[in-house]
Motif scaffolding. Sequence first.
Motif, PDB file in Angstrom:
ATOM      1  N   LYS A 133      18.576 -11.103  17.069  1.00  0.00           N
ATOM      2  CA  LYS A 133      19.754 -11.219  16.199  1.00  0.00           C
ATOM      3  C   LYS A 133      19.937 -12.639  15.661  1.00  0.00           C
ATOM      4  N   ALA A 134      19.125 -13.566  16.120  1.00  0.00           N
ATOM      5  CA  ALA A 134      19.288 -14.962  15.693  1.00  0.00           C
ATOM      6  C   ALA A 134      18.808 -15.160  14.250  1.00  0.00           C
ATOM      7  N   SER A 135      19.424 -16.162  13.587  1.00  0.00           N
ATOM      8  CA  SER A 135      18.992 -16.570  12.243  1.00  0.00           C
ATOM      9  C   SER A 135      18.098 -17.798  12.382  1.00  0.00           C
ATOM     10  N   PHE A 136      16.951 -17.725  11.737  1.00  0.00           N
ATOM     11  CA  PHE A 136      15.999 -18.833  11.836  1.00  0.00           C
ATOM     12  C   PHE A 136      15.914 -19.572  10.506  1.00  0.00           C
ATOM     13  N   LYS A 137      15.801 -20.882  10.632  1.00  0.00           N
ATOM     14  CA  LYS A 137      15.640 -21.714   9.438  1.00  0.00           C
ATOM     15  C   LYS A 137      14.278 -21.430   8.819  1.00  0.00           C
ATOM     16  N   LYS A 138      14.265 -21.270   7.496  1.00  0.00           N
ATOM     17  CA  LYS A 138      13.014 -20.983   6.813  1.00  0.00           C
ATOM     18  C   LYS A 138      12.042 -22.156   6.937  1.00  0.00           C
ATOM     19  N   TYR A 139      10.797 -21.817   7.140  1.00  0.00           N
ATOM     20  CA  TYR A 139       9.766 -22.854   7.201  1.00  0.00           C
ATOM     21  C   TYR A 139       9.174 -22.999   5.810  1.00  0.00           C
ATOM     22  N   ASN A 140       9.219 -24.211   5.293  1.00  0.00           N
ATOM     23  CA  ASN A 140       8.722 -24.475   3.944  1.00  0.00           C
ATOM     24  C   ASN A 140       7.238 -24.838   4.012  1.00  0.00           C
ATOM     25  N   PHE A 141       6.401 -23.857   3.713  1.00  0.00           N
ATOM     26  CA  PHE A 141       4.969 -24.089   3.775  1.00  0.00           C
ATOM     27  C   PHE A 141       4.461 -24.930   2.603  1.00  0.00           C
ATOM     28  N   ASP A 142       5.312 -25.057   1.560  1.00  0.00           N
ATOM     29  CA  ASP A 142       4.894 -25.832   0.385  1.00  0.00           C
ATOM     30  C   ASP A 142       5.304 -27.298   0.468  1.00  0.00           C
ATOM     31  N   ALA A 143       6.081 -27.651   1.491  1.00  0.00           N
ATOM     32  CA  ALA A 143       6.559 -29.032   1.593  1.00  0.00           C
ATOM     33  C   ALA A 143       5.399 -29.991   1.830  1.00  0.00           C
ATOM     34  N   GLU A 144       5.459 -31.109   1.168  1.00  0.00           N
ATOM     35  CA  GLU A 144       4.439 -32.136   1.331  1.00  0.00           C
ATOM     36  C   GLU A 144       5.007 -33.303   2.127  1.00  0.00           C
ATOM     37  N   GLY A 145       4.163 -33.965   2.844  1.00  0.00           N
ATOM     38  CA  GLY A 145       4.605 -35.142   3.576  1.00  0.00           C
ATOM     39  C   GLY A 145       4.959 -36.268   2.622  1.00  0.00           C
ATOM     40  N   ALA A 146       5.751 -37.205   3.121  1.00  0.00           N
ATOM     41  CA  ALA A 146       6.122 -38.359   2.301  1.00  0.00           C
ATOM     42  C   ALA A 146       4.871 -39.151   1.936  1.00  0.00           C
ATOM     43  N   PRO A 147       4.722 -39.493   0.660  1.00  0.00           N
ATOM     44  CA  PRO A 147       3.517 -40.241   0.257  1.00  0.00           C
ATOM     45  C   PRO A 147       3.495 -41.618   0.907  1.00  0.00           C
ATOM     46  N   THR A 148       2.343 -42.047   1.312  1.00  0.00           N
ATOM     47  CA  THR A 148       2.201 -43.369   1.913  1.00  0.00           C
ATOM     48  C   THR A 148       1.778 -44.365   0.845  1.00  0.00           C
ATOM     49  N   ASN A 149       2.396 -45.511   0.889  1.00  0.00           N
ATOM     50  CA  ASN A 149       2.064 -46.554  -0.078  1.00  0.00           C
ATOM     51  C   ASN A 149       0.855 -47.346   0.407  1.00  0.00           C
ATOM     52  N   GLY A 150      -0.123 -47.478  -0.458  1.00  0.00           N
ATOM     53  CA  GLY A 150      -1.283 -48.286  -0.112  1.00  0.00           C
ATOM     54  C   GLY A 150      -0.987 -49.758  -0.293  1.00  0.00           C
ATOM     55  N   GLY A 151      -1.788 -50.595   0.312  1.00  0.00           N
ATOM     56  CA  GLY A 151      -1.622 -52.029   0.148  1.00  0.00           C
ATOM     57  C   GLY A 151      -1.968 -52.457  -1.268  1.00  0.00           C
ATOM     58  N   ALA A 152      -1.435 -53.599  -1.670  1.00  0.00           N
ATOM     59  CA  ALA A 152      -1.687 -54.113  -3.020  1.00  0.00           C
ATOM     60  C   ALA A 152      -1.860 -55.622  -2.960  1.00  0.00           C
ATOM     61  N   LEU A 153      -2.862 -56.117  -3.645  1.00  0.00           N
ATOM     62  CA  LEU A 153      -3.074 -57.559  -3.718  1.00  0.00           C
ATOM     63  C   LEU A 153      -2.174 -58.153  -4.793  1.00  0.00           C
ATOM     64  N   HIS A 154      -1.591 -59.307  -4.488  1.00  0.00           N
ATOM     65  CA  HIS A 154      -0.799 -60.044  -5.474  1.00  0.00           C
ATOM     66  C   HIS A 154      -1.726 -60.489  -6.614  1.00  0.00           C
ATOM     67  N   PRO A 155      -1.221 -60.555  -7.857  1.00  0.00           N
ATOM     68  CA  PRO A 155      -2.068 -61.003  -8.974  1.00  0.00           C
ATOM     69  C   PRO A 155      -2.785 -62.323  -8.694  1.00  0.00           C
ATOM     70  N   LEU A 156      -2.130 -63.246  -7.984  1.00  0.00           N
ATOM     71  CA  LEU A 156      -2.787 -64.508  -7.653  1.00  0.00           C
ATOM     72  C   LEU A 156      -4.024 -64.284  -6.801  1.00  0.00           C
ATOM     73  N   MET A 157      -3.940 -63.347  -5.860  1.00  0.00           N
ATOM     74  CA  MET A 157      -5.072 -63.087  -4.995  1.00  0.00           C
ATOM     75  C   MET A 157      -6.206 -62.393  -5.752  1.00  0.00           C
ATOM     76  N   LYS A 158      -5.835 -61.575  -6.750  1.00  0.00           N
ATOM     77  CA  LYS A 158      -6.862 -60.927  -7.561  1.00  0.00           C
ATOM     78  C   LYS A 158      -7.637 -61.962  -8.385  1.00  0.00           C
ATOM     79  N   VAL A 159      -6.898 -62.884  -8.997  1.00  0.00           N
ATOM     80  CA  VAL A 159      -7.558 -63.931  -9.780  1.00  0.00           C
ATOM     81  C   VAL A 159      -8.323 -64.869  -8.853  1.00  0.00           C
ATOM     82  N   ARG A 160      -7.756 -65.145  -7.667  1.00  0.00           N
ATOM     83  CA  ARG A 160      -8.447 -66.002  -6.690  1.00  0.00           C
ATOM     84  C   ARG A 160      -9.810 -65.418  -6.325  1.00  0.00           C
ATOM     85  N   GLU A 161      -9.852 -64.100  -6.114  1.00  0.00           N
ATOM     86  CA  GLU A 161     -11.113 -63.467  -5.743  1.00  0.00           C
ATOM     87  C   GLU A 161     -12.125 -63.557  -6.881  1.00  0.00           C
ATOM     88  N   GLU A 162     -11.637 -63.465  -8.123  1.00  0.00           N
ATOM     89  CA  GLU A 162     -12.537 -63.597  -9.261  1.00  0.00           C
ATOM     90  C   GLU A 162     -13.103 -65.011  -9.337  1.00  0.00           C
TER      91      GLU A 162
END
Length: 517
Positions: free
Chosen positions: A225-254
């Motif tokens: 008789k219990a009500s169950f919360k629907k499971y969202n099979f289409d839900a995606e995980g929170a996107p993870t942010n990748g690292g980014a080089l500062h413009p100075l570091m990009k030019v430094r590497e060049e």
Amino acid sequence: MSGLPSSDTLQLVILHAVDAAPITDSRTLSLQLPANVEGAQSLGAPRVIGSGADEQNAVKGALDSLVAREMVTSEQVTVDVHGLTAEGNAIAQNGSHEYLVWSALPPLDGTPLTAQEIQAKVGKDVAKVGQGNAMKNKWVTKKGDGFVKAVDTVVDSTKEALLAIQSTGAHADEKLLGDLRKRKLVEKKKSFYFKVAKGAKFSTTIEKVETDLTVELLNSGAWEKASFKKYNFDAEGAPTNGGALHPLMKVREEFRNIFFEMGFTEMPTNRFVESSFWNFDSLFVPQQHPAREMQDTFYLKDPVTSTGFPQDYYERVKTVHQTGGFGSTGYIYPFSKEETSRLVLRTHTTSVSSAMLYEIANQPGGFKPAKMFSIDRVFRNESVDATHLAEFHQVEGVVADRNLTLADLIGFMEVFFAKMGVTNLRFKPAYNPYTEPSLEIFSYHEGLKKWVEIGNSGMFRPEMLEPMGLPADVRVHGWGLSLERPTMIRYGISNIRDLLGHKVPIDMTERSAAVRF
């Protein structure tokens, strides 16, 4: 607002309000429940939840839960609202500057107060603004050498307007709002509220929804008789942010790749603190040179001095400064060991180049030709503007070989900058204490629409090289350029403070494209 109800109680408040009529503005939501509903007593007297960010975030949290259960639908509306600044709040509480000045004055037939006496009563800042406004409003009048009230009663319209804005976040008179913003009594902010209506599974009671099928539910049979919360099979995980080089570091590497391609080796630059010996004296910079003054150099307070330099080399440097040598008359002044021992934040990476050239001159087997570079931070006590910071990066390079000429240096600079895509160069004769001849290097900045100095170069003087122990026929090309200015040119940035500093947004770093020379 203090004393916000719990999320569960707030959900019931929203449901009972929507049951009566759709909520068109959650800022006007009345915090009340029917007396027979659990939690009604905890709300106290009916009151409006308000427009503050904390209150509306609490509403959002309650709505998210109800929307997930399909009990209500909601729509977020973003609007501009006006709030009072600290000075505006003070005026809303105590009255405007002109009102305070008027209040401090005696009636028309009283003894007038001088401007100094008004300042003593209400304060200098209040008197400075309020006296002029009160005269403009014809609330006060001059009597003899002082001031008195011109009218018995006044209406403090500034205070009334601020009180209205404080309670509603707006005002019907846009001109008045603009004037208050100019006076920095109010400021415009973004606010939000919600529109709420009944959902497909609306109810004024909240049924407990099970999120897990537990052993207890199975053993008791309650799961049937219990009500169950629907499971969202289409839900995606929170996107993870990748690292980014500062413009100075990009030019430094060049830059590093260009140096390596041209056969250079990288110098160690892990010493931000140097003695004045390596930073100035070994470079044949006189001890009375303006660059050593406090307006250009950061000196350390603790520790103050260091003697971390070879004593025999120190004596040769001292001699060439005081009496000359190697074809030079020197600077003819008493050389101070106290000055040469002072510790500084390095003003250039040429101090590193000097130490490395000394090592090359004294390496086993004698001198061998070398090409070296470094890229790291330097520090100068400069005024900050669109093209200058007190801390910046310097790209430094040296080429040491026998019988090099100025033509070799210019040719090398043209090849070096061409690899970065910079071909429109200009060279201008300049003065450096440790190079002769010396050249400043300029490039045209499309953003600033002018020629900008991007580097300095020259041939190190014999007075610098020969005391190190280098042979007399060895010549050394040296040059330094800012890492920031080429980066500004490549990314079309006109103000260096938009490139480097505590106010630069992180998303600028994340959005900046890779640079290729």
